[in-house]
Write an enzyme that holds these catalytic residues in place. Sequence first.
Site, PDB file in Angstrom:
ATOM      1  N   HIS A  19       0.822  -1.212   0.000  1.00 43.77           N
ATOM      2  CA  HIS A  19       0.000   0.000   0.000  1.00 43.77           C
ATOM      3  C   HIS A  19       0.858   1.265   0.000  1.00 43.77           C
ATOM      4  O   HIS A  19       1.565   1.519   0.976  1.00 43.77           O
ATOM      5  CB  HIS A  19      -0.894  -0.048   1.250  1.00 43.77           C
ATOM      6  CG  HIS A  19      -1.847   1.079   1.374  1.00 43.77           C
ATOM      7  ND1 HIS A  19      -1.780   1.996   2.394  1.00 43.77           N
ATOM      8  CD2 HIS A  19      -2.907   1.436   0.605  1.00 43.77           C
ATOM      9  CE1 HIS A  19      -2.772   2.856   2.269  1.00 43.77           C
ATOM     10  NE2 HIS A  19      -3.465   2.551   1.192  1.00 43.77           N
ATOM     11  N   ARG A  20       0.816   2.000  -1.091  1.00 42.10           N
ATOM     12  CA  ARG A  20       1.682   3.179  -1.300  1.00 42.10           C
ATOM     13  C   ARG A  20       3.152   2.742  -1.255  1.00 42.10           C
ATOM     14  O   ARG A  20       4.015   3.508  -0.835  1.00 42.10           O
ATOM     15  CB  ARG A  20       1.400   4.281  -0.275  1.00 42.10           C
ATOM     16  CG  ARG A  20      -0.090   4.592  -0.087  1.00 42.10           C
ATOM     17  CD  ARG A  20      -0.352   5.712   0.901  1.00 42.10           C
ATOM     18  NE  ARG A  20      -1.760   5.737   1.305  1.00 42.10           N
ATOM     19  CZ  ARG A  20      -2.288   6.588   2.158  1.00 42.10           C
ATOM     20  NH1 ARG A  20      -1.534   7.539   2.689  1.00 42.10           N
ATOM     21  NH2 ARG A  20      -3.568   6.529   2.483  1.00 42.10           N
ATOM     22  N   GLU A  46       1.028  -0.564  -5.048  1.00 43.34           N
ATOM     23  CA  GLU A  46      -0.173   0.273  -5.103  1.00 43.34           C
ATOM     24  C   GLU A  46       0.207   1.701  -5.450  1.00 43.34           C
ATOM     25  O   GLU A  46       1.103   2.286  -4.832  1.00 43.34           O
ATOM     26  CB  GLU A  46      -0.923   0.270  -3.773  1.00 43.34           C
ATOM     27  CG  GLU A  46      -2.366   0.700  -3.952  1.00 43.34           C
ATOM     28  CD  GLU A  46      -2.821   1.889  -3.126  1.00 43.34           C
ATOM     29  OE1 GLU A  46      -3.973   2.321  -3.317  1.00 43.34           O
ATOM     30  OE2 GLU A  46      -2.049   2.410  -2.307  1.00 43.34           O
ATOM     31  N   ASP A  48      -1.471   5.529  -6.088  1.00 38.79           N
ATOM     32  CA  ASP A  48      -2.567   6.500  -6.140  1.00 38.79           C
ATOM     33  C   ASP A  48      -2.194   7.561  -7.164  1.00 38.79           C
ATOM     34  O   ASP A  48      -1.074   8.063  -7.154  1.00 38.79           O
ATOM     35  CB  ASP A  48      -2.758   7.185  -4.778  1.00 38.79           C
ATOM     36  CG  ASP A  48      -3.239   6.241  -3.697  1.00 38.79           C
ATOM     37  OD1 ASP A  48      -4.125   5.408  -3.972  1.00 38.79           O
ATOM     38  OD2 ASP A  48      -2.736   6.345  -2.559  1.00 38.79           O
ATOM     39  N   HIS A  61      -1.063  10.516  -2.958  1.00 39.54           N
ATOM     40  CA  HIS A  61      -2.353  10.178  -2.364  1.00 39.54           C
ATOM     41  C   HIS A  61      -3.306  11.366  -2.309  1.00 39.54           C
ATOM     42  O   HIS A  61      -4.494  11.242  -2.623  1.00 39.54           O
ATOM     43  CB  HIS A  61      -2.167   9.614  -0.958  1.00 39.54           C
ATOM     44  CG  HIS A  61      -3.461   9.277  -0.287  1.00 39.54           C
ATOM     45  ND1 HIS A  61      -4.193  10.191   0.443  1.00 39.54           N
ATOM     46  CD2 HIS A  61      -4.177   8.128  -0.259  1.00 39.54           C
ATOM     47  CE1 HIS A  61      -5.287   9.609   0.892  1.00 39.54           C
ATOM     48  NE2 HIS A  61      -5.302   8.353   0.487  1.00 39.54           N
ATOM     49  N   GLU A 128      -4.916   3.408  -8.546  1.00 27.61           N
ATOM     50  CA  GLU A 128      -6.173   4.054  -8.151  1.00 27.61           C
ATOM     51  C   GLU A 128      -6.357   5.395  -8.843  1.00 27.61           C
ATOM     52  O   GLU A 128      -5.485   6.274  -8.752  1.00 27.61           O
ATOM     53  CB  GLU A 128      -6.208   4.255  -6.627  1.00 27.61           C
ATOM     54  CG  GLU A 128      -7.503   4.929  -6.180  1.00 27.61           C
ATOM     55  CD  GLU A 128      -7.645   5.083  -4.673  1.00 27.61           C
ATOM     56  OE1 GLU A 128      -6.802   4.555  -3.925  1.00 27.61           O
ATOM     57  OE2 GLU A 128      -8.599   5.753  -4.264  1.00 27.61           O
ATOM     58  N   GLN A 158      -8.303   0.497  -9.608  1.00 28.44           N
ATOM     59  CA  GLN A 158      -9.213   0.624  -8.470  1.00 28.44           C
ATOM     60  C   GLN A 158      -9.673   2.071  -8.354  1.00 28.44           C
ATOM     61  O   GLN A 158      -8.944   2.995  -8.725  1.00 28.44           O
ATOM     62  CB  GLN A 158      -8.491   0.218  -7.179  1.00 28.44           C
ATOM     63  CG  GLN A 158      -7.125   0.864  -7.098  1.00 28.44           C
ATOM     64  CD  GLN A 158      -6.507   0.914  -5.727  1.00 28.44           C
ATOM     65  OE1 GLN A 158      -7.178   0.798  -4.721  1.00 28.44           O
ATOM     66  NE2 GLN A 158      -5.190   1.130  -5.686  1.00 28.44           N
TER      67      GLN A 158
HETATM   68  O1  G3P Z   1      -6.783   1.894  -2.427  1.00 33.15           O
HETATM   69  C1  G3P Z   1      -6.977   1.201  -1.253  1.00 33.15           C
HETATM   70  C2  G3P Z   1      -6.787   2.156  -0.165  1.00 33.15           C
HETATM   71  O2  G3P Z   1      -5.557   2.759  -0.426  1.00 33.15           O
HETATM   72  C3  G3P Z   1      -7.860   3.179  -0.186  1.00 33.15           C
HETATM   73  O3  G3P Z   1      -7.618   4.187   0.681  1.00 33.15           O
HETATM   74  O4  G3P Z   1      -7.116   6.529   1.046  1.00 33.15           O
HETATM   75  O5  G3P Z   1      -5.310   4.843   1.224  1.00 33.15           O
HETATM   76  O6  G3P Z   1      -6.216   5.453  -0.985  1.00 33.15           O
HETATM   77  P1  G3P Z   1      -6.511   5.296   0.478  1.00 33.15           P
HETATM   78 CA    CA Z   2      -5.212   3.912  -2.554  1.00 34.75          CA
END
Ligand code: G3P
Ligand code: CA
Length: 263
Positions: A19-20, A46, A48, A61, A128, A158
């Site tokens: 995540h990130r 991941e 964003d 993000h 995302e 996503q």
């Molecule tokens: O994309 C999954 C999760 O990352 C969603 O929340 O705010 O961290 O992008 P956020």
């Molecule tokens: Ca995300």
Amino acid sequence: KVIPANLQYPEGKIVNVAHRGASGYAPEHTIPSYELGEELNGDYIEVDLQMTSDGTLIAMHDVSVDRTTDGTGLVENMTVEEIKQLDAGSWFNAAYPEKAKEEYVGLKVPTLEEIFDRFGSGSNYYIETKSPDVYPGMEEELLRLIESYGLSDNVLIQSFSSDSLKLTHSLDPSMPLVQLISQPALGNNAEDELEEIEQYAIGVGPNFNNINEEYVHTVRSHELQIHPYTVNTKEAMKTALEWGVTGLFTNYPDLFSDVITEF
Ligand code: G3P
Ligand code: CA
């Protein structure tokens, strides 16, 4: 790291999403964070996405640069050249002195193209579309880049925005999509929501804090993937696996890798 041909949603394959990047250890959405995500056994990087005023997709993000750089202002009002002046690593050292590293000072915000150039087809990307209402055309630009880099088999897209996902589906019906949901409909109300989602997506990404075991079973009965976010303790990861999730987002892909092995 061998992922089956149907990599995006293999039956029985638990997907470990960094995540990130490995953002529990390194400044989010920087190349070192993504590299560490891979080293720590993440299956997907991941990313964003935001888009600059001159139409470049970048990894960030927030809609503003304030939290994760030394600058201020909205990405939509800045050129990619202006974004490239920013330091995207020092904030992490200040916020997390126990994890600080000198090499994080002066890190740049990566563009999506730079990420694809660095990691290529040996990696997988869970991308995302953030704030798609702010950035008309971001879906077209994203698909253009995926196509030009030949990465269609390495990408999941996503979004919290069903409009963004539906637009993406209409532009490329073969692209696997995941609907993010902060407050999923539970119980009997889950059915209608999932029947709508399965028209365009292969799975859902719910907030782990807002789901339960019954919800996971319902999602799986629809033959949808379920990748909750963001699960950062081994205990919660184990619970998620016991409920039957098909993967999850974590800032600590090394911990999830251990939990999968021990499961
Ligand atoms: O994309 C999954 C999760 O990352 C969603 O929340 O705010 O961290 O992008 P956020
Ligand atoms: Ca995300």
